[in-house]
Design a protein around this motif. Sequence first.
Motif, PDB file in Angstrom:
ATOM      1  N   CYS A  78      -2.996  -9.768   0.688  1.00  0.00           N
ATOM      2  CA  CYS A  78      -2.264 -10.304   1.768  1.00  0.00           C
ATOM      3  C   CYS A  78      -2.497  -9.787   3.009  1.00  0.00           C
ATOM      4  O   CYS A  78      -2.849 -10.385   4.010  1.00  0.00           O
ATOM      5  CB  CYS A  78      -0.899 -11.021   1.500  1.00  0.00           C
ATOM      6  SG  CYS A  78       0.181  -9.318   1.201  1.00  0.00           S
ATOM      7  N   GLU A  79      -2.483  -8.418   3.054  1.00  0.00           N
ATOM      8  CA  GLU A  79      -2.344  -7.715   4.366  1.00  0.00           C
ATOM      9  C   GLU A  79      -3.578  -8.379   5.303  1.00  0.00           C
ATOM     10  O   GLU A  79      -3.364  -8.725   6.471  1.00  0.00           O
ATOM     11  CB  GLU A  79      -2.390  -6.209   4.219  1.00  0.00           C
ATOM     12  CG  GLU A  79      -2.335  -5.623   5.433  1.00  0.00           C
ATOM     13  CD  GLU A  79      -2.133  -4.015   5.299  1.00  0.00           C
ATOM     14  OE1 GLU A  79      -1.797  -3.320   6.256  1.00  0.00           O
ATOM     15  OE2 GLU A  79      -2.370  -3.506   4.144  1.00  0.00           O
ATOM     16  N   PRO A  80      -4.861  -8.086   4.703  1.00  0.00           N
ATOM     17  CA  PRO A  80      -5.957  -8.477   5.832  1.00  0.00           C
ATOM     18  C   PRO A  80      -6.184  -9.887   5.936  1.00  0.00           C
ATOM     19  O   PRO A  80      -6.694 -10.307   7.147  1.00  0.00           O
ATOM     20  CB  PRO A  80      -7.177  -8.050   4.806  1.00  0.00           C
ATOM     21  CG  PRO A  80      -6.789  -7.943   3.481  1.00  0.00           C
ATOM     22  CD  PRO A  80      -5.159  -7.719   3.626  1.00  0.00           C
TER      23      PRO A  80
ATOM     24  N   ILE B  96       1.887  -8.415   8.367  1.00  0.00           N
ATOM     25  CA  ILE B  96       2.173  -7.932   6.892  1.00  0.00           C
ATOM     26  C   ILE B  96       1.562  -6.233   6.999  1.00  0.00           C
ATOM     27  O   ILE B  96       0.583  -5.995   7.426  1.00  0.00           O
ATOM     28  CB  ILE B  96       1.325  -8.684   5.907  1.00  0.00           C
ATOM     29  CG1 ILE B  96       1.803 -10.148   5.803  1.00  0.00           C
ATOM     30  CG2 ILE B  96       1.602  -8.000   4.523  1.00  0.00           C
ATOM     31  CD1 ILE B  96       0.888 -11.055   5.023  1.00  0.00           C
ATOM     32  N   SER B  97       2.727  -5.696   6.320  1.00  0.00           N
ATOM     33  CA  SER B  97       2.502  -4.304   6.107  1.00  0.00           C
ATOM     34  C   SER B  97       2.865  -3.504   4.989  1.00  0.00           C
ATOM     35  O   SER B  97       3.786  -4.309   4.081  1.00  0.00           O
ATOM     36  CB  SER B  97       3.030  -3.473   7.291  1.00  0.00           C
ATOM     37  OG  SER B  97       4.400  -3.329   7.283  1.00  0.00           O
ATOM     38  N   GLU B  98       2.420  -2.482   4.584  1.00  0.00           N
ATOM     39  CA  GLU B  98       2.926  -1.855   3.203  1.00  0.00           C
ATOM     40  C   GLU B  98       4.117  -1.207   3.672  1.00  0.00           C
ATOM     41  O   GLU B  98       4.308  -0.517   4.378  1.00  0.00           O
ATOM     42  CB  GLU B  98       1.727  -0.843   2.894  1.00  0.00           C
ATOM     43  CG  GLU B  98       2.129  -0.273   1.338  1.00  0.00           C
ATOM     44  CD  GLU B  98       0.890   0.462   0.918  1.00  0.00           C
ATOM     45  OE1 GLU B  98       1.004   0.924  -0.387  1.00  0.00           O
ATOM     46  OE2 GLU B  98       0.057   0.741   1.728  1.00  0.00           O
ATOM     47  N   GLY B  99       5.280  -1.432   2.539  1.00  0.00           N
ATOM     48  CA  GLY B  99       6.388  -1.140   2.497  1.00  0.00           C
ATOM     49  C   GLY B  99       6.639   0.042   1.472  1.00  0.00           C
ATOM     50  O   GLY B  99       5.590   0.400   0.892  1.00  0.00           O
ATOM     51  N   ASP B 100       7.924   0.399   1.135  1.00  0.00           N
ATOM     52  CA  ASP B 100       7.948   1.396   0.243  1.00  0.00           C
ATOM     53  C   ASP B 100       7.682   1.301  -1.027  1.00  0.00           C
ATOM     54  O   ASP B 100       6.902   2.013  -1.828  1.00  0.00           O
ATOM     55  CB  ASP B 100       9.434   1.977   0.316  1.00  0.00           C
ATOM     56  CG  ASP B 100       9.898   2.521   1.510  1.00  0.00           C
ATOM     57  OD1 ASP B 100       9.095   3.267   2.242  1.00  0.00           O
ATOM     58  OD2 ASP B 100      11.140   2.550   1.683  1.00  0.00           O
ATOM     59  N   THR B 101       7.766   0.104  -1.610  1.00  0.00           N
ATOM     60  CA  THR B 101       7.421  -0.459  -2.858  1.00  0.00           C
ATOM     61  C   THR B 101       6.504  -1.587  -2.894  1.00  0.00           C
ATOM     62  O   THR B 101       5.960  -1.853  -3.904  1.00  0.00           O
ATOM     63  CB  THR B 101       8.840  -0.624  -3.655  1.00  0.00           C
ATOM     64  OG1 THR B 101       9.678  -1.543  -3.330  1.00  0.00           O
ATOM     65  CG2 THR B 101       9.629   0.692  -4.079  1.00  0.00           C
TER      66      THR B 101
ATOM     67  N   CYS C 278      -2.166 -14.747  -2.378  1.00  0.00           N
ATOM     68  CA  CYS C 278      -1.281 -13.990  -3.413  1.00  0.00           C
ATOM     69  C   CYS C 278      -1.500 -14.511  -4.806  1.00  0.00           C
ATOM     70  O   CYS C 278      -1.234 -15.697  -5.203  1.00  0.00           O
ATOM     71  CB  CYS C 278       0.178 -14.242  -3.073  1.00  0.00           C
ATOM     72  SG  CYS C 278       1.278 -13.068  -4.078  1.00  0.00           S
ATOM     73  N   PRO C 279      -1.825 -13.371  -5.837  1.00  0.00           N
ATOM     74  CA  PRO C 279      -1.968 -14.150  -7.228  1.00  0.00           C
ATOM     75  C   PRO C 279      -0.549 -14.041  -7.851  1.00  0.00           C
ATOM     76  O   PRO C 279      -0.509 -14.666  -9.042  1.00  0.00           O
ATOM     77  CB  PRO C 279      -2.713 -12.792  -7.717  1.00  0.00           C
ATOM     78  CG  PRO C 279      -2.363 -11.379  -6.795  1.00  0.00           C
ATOM     79  CD  PRO C 279      -2.332 -12.002  -5.592  1.00  0.00           C
ATOM     80  N   VAL C 280       0.638 -13.646  -7.510  1.00  0.00           N
ATOM     81  CA  VAL C 280       1.892 -13.987  -7.911  1.00  0.00           C
ATOM     82  C   VAL C 280       2.796 -14.612  -7.288  1.00  0.00           C
ATOM     83  O   VAL C 280       3.920 -14.890  -7.619  1.00  0.00           O
ATOM     84  CB  VAL C 280       2.523 -12.509  -8.472  1.00  0.00           C
ATOM     85  CG1 VAL C 280       1.437 -11.776  -9.391  1.00  0.00           C
ATOM     86  CG2 VAL C 280       2.666 -11.566  -7.166  1.00  0.00           C
TER      87      VAL C 280
END
Length: 68
Positions: A15-17, A24-29, A54-56
């Motif tokens: 999703c990020e790109p 959108i950014s990477e969080g802790d988990t 998103c696949p899920v």
Amino acid sequence: MAYMITDECISCGACEPECPVGAISEGDTTYIIDPDKCVECVGHHDSPKCAEICPVDAPQPDPDHPRK
């Protein structure tokens, strides 16, 4: 309303790109969406790209952050 990423996120990063405004950014988990930046892709795409890619199905409308 802004989108949020649910606990279903598998941290694949697809999703990020896709986000045209860098909300959108990477969080802790999992990945996270900044509700103040999210524009639901309005003006950029016909529908929210994060939800499409998103696949899920983790990106969902965030009822706590209606569109301004």
